[in-house]
Enzyme design. Sequence first.
Site, mmCIF file in Angstrom:
data_model
loop_
_atom_site.group_PDB
_atom_site.id
_atom_site.type_symbol
_atom_site.label_atom_id
_atom_site.label_comp_id
_atom_site.label_asym_id
_atom_site.label_seq_id
_atom_site.Cartn_x
_atom_site.Cartn_y
_atom_site.Cartn_z
ATOM 1 N N ARG A 300 -6.147 -8.657 -12.321
ATOM 2 C CA ARG A 300 -6.220 -7.195 -12.348
ATOM 3 C C ARG A 300 -7.489 -6.769 -13.099
ATOM 4 O O ARG A 300 -7.474 -6.643 -14.324
ATOM 5 C CB ARG A 300 -4.982 -6.615 -13.025
ATOM 6 N N GLU A 440 0.859 -2.296 0.270
ATOM 7 C CA GLU A 440 1.563 -1.546 -0.779
ATOM 8 C C GLU A 440 2.208 -0.257 -0.284
ATOM 9 O O GLU A 440 3.047 0.306 -0.979
ATOM 10 C CB GLU A 440 0.583 -1.180 -1.900
ATOM 11 N N ASP A 464 4.551 -1.292 -5.822
ATOM 12 C CA ASP A 464 4.182 -0.041 -5.168
ATOM 13 C C ASP A 464 4.856 0.123 -3.817
ATOM 14 O O ASP A 464 5.149 1.245 -3.392
ATOM 15 C CB ASP A 464 2.663 0.046 -5.006
ATOM 16 N N CYS A 517 2.688 -10.594 -4.660
ATOM 17 C CA CYS A 517 2.169 -10.603 -6.027
ATOM 18 C C CYS A 517 2.846 -9.561 -6.909
ATOM 19 O O CYS A 517 2.450 -9.358 -8.052
ATOM 20 C CB CYS A 517 0.656 -10.385 -6.036
#
Length: 585
Positions: A300, A440, A464, A517
């Site tokens: 990230r 997402e 998400d 993930c």
Amino acid sequence: MALQIFGIPVSRGVAVGRAVLMSSARLDVAHYFVDPGQEEQEVDRLRAARQAVRAELDALQTELPQDAPAELSAFIDVHKMLLDDPQIGRETAVWIRRRRYNAEWALTAQLEVIGRSFDEMDDSYLRERKADVEQVVERLLRALRGTGGLARGMSSDEDLVLVAHDISPADMMQFKQGVFRGFVTDVGGKTSHTAIVARSLDIPAVVGAREASRLIRQDDWVIIDGDGGLLIVDPSPIILEDYRVRKQESSLARERLKRLKNTPARTLDGQMVELLANIELPDDCDSALQSGAAGVGLFRTEFLFMNRAHDLPGEEEQFEAYRHVLQSMQGRPVTIRTIDIGADKPLDTEADHRDGDFTHLNPALGLRAIRYSLSDPAMFRVQLRALLRAASFGPLRILIPMLAHVGEIRQTFALLDTARAELTSSGQSYGPVEVGAMIEVPAAVLMLPLFLKSFDFVSVGTNDLVQYTLAIDRADESVAALYDPLHPAVLQLLGQTITQSHAAESWKGRAVHVSVCGEMAGDPSLTRLLLGLGLRSFSMHPAQILSVKQEVLRADCARLAPLAKAVLAEFEPEGQQRALAALTA
């Protein structure tokens, strides 16, 4: 009598320690630990601030008009007396020397203690003097803002638990070296990024505990039950001992899991499963390797940018960070996500309001992720150039977050081509990369054939995907009960993504690599379901890898496939529960 407070469990385990209230007063200050050996310098900062406030009060008193009411001078005398009180001076210094708090943090901690004693007074006049103490402390804090700061050390000799109304992911990163044994917040949801970072730290945590920061007092003994979402304040000796035993048993179980580190992640029927690590900072590679990760499935990069809106990391700084990760992972594949700023990961508190408060009424649906990057092409090209250069040092995959539009895909690839051209023209070397898309939003699943045609791989961000499918703010504890990764609609979208990615081999000549993930990947209770759906690549926090590997080693994919299909066929809660029970039996 012990006080029990319930919240949302977000990171498993038991923590026992003294409460540290972050901004427990109405004062918003920086919280950090000074380096060992720097305590006296921090005490000097406090002393200098007291001297400055004393001079300020003296000047105020001197400048009072002759006809000013006598009460004004008496009021200043009271503040000068409080300033000299050992409770503020000497006892605050104790916090610095004993806990290594910075001076601002020590002041607010001591104010909490003093305020508690005022609250317990019977005399109403004396109780009201608490406001005078607060005003003196506010003057001291203003004075401290002009005296600089020291390096932020990251250790403590005591068992401490952090209690806060809320704490940003960026602030959480300051405590990444094991300062706290656990943490509690009044607000937040199970998949807020603060909770995600807590899991990455592998410390017990409870969020959405409502009034915890008001009910828990500075230095209280607190038990955090990260399995049950329970906080016990001021526990009895019997309860304390019981939880200490549970904590020891949990530690032993983790030690046993470490034996699986070098065991190949292969199911009973011979299916190899890729277990990757999610990381936030380059130095997290050590924990990824120690957990036996096959690579990095999600780096990230936004944590390199946070709290730096006016001093964003340049190309060289980013290049060094990405190169460090690739070299640290020793030839294992590394997936680096381009900056995913927005929602509960703001770039900078002040910068977020540069266009007015009204512009971010719903940040989860606003300018975030790839939208943010495409709104600032120059910034995005800097990141892309740094990534391409780093690709010379190991197998790199670039992951693009929150794509939903054809135009976004085209702009991304165009900027990537521009970045390559810029490197070529400046004579800088760069390596090959695979480019992937995060799945997402439901729109991406519905447009999956286009995504599979355009990208080398896809990675499902289930946090998400759940949020956008169910229209739930995942950071809002008031709707936390509605956040359900097992909702039939979510499972249908996830199943379609996995199935279609594998089926791409029939028209693309190869299956498109698909991984998960999001937090579902690191939940051992969901491992068999995901294996049954056909998933063979999981990416999670390093602390979760061995628990998931244990489930993989016990699984038979051939048996799980029809059982997972039965789960997808159920839309009623009762039927789904029966199907899930059969899957995990």
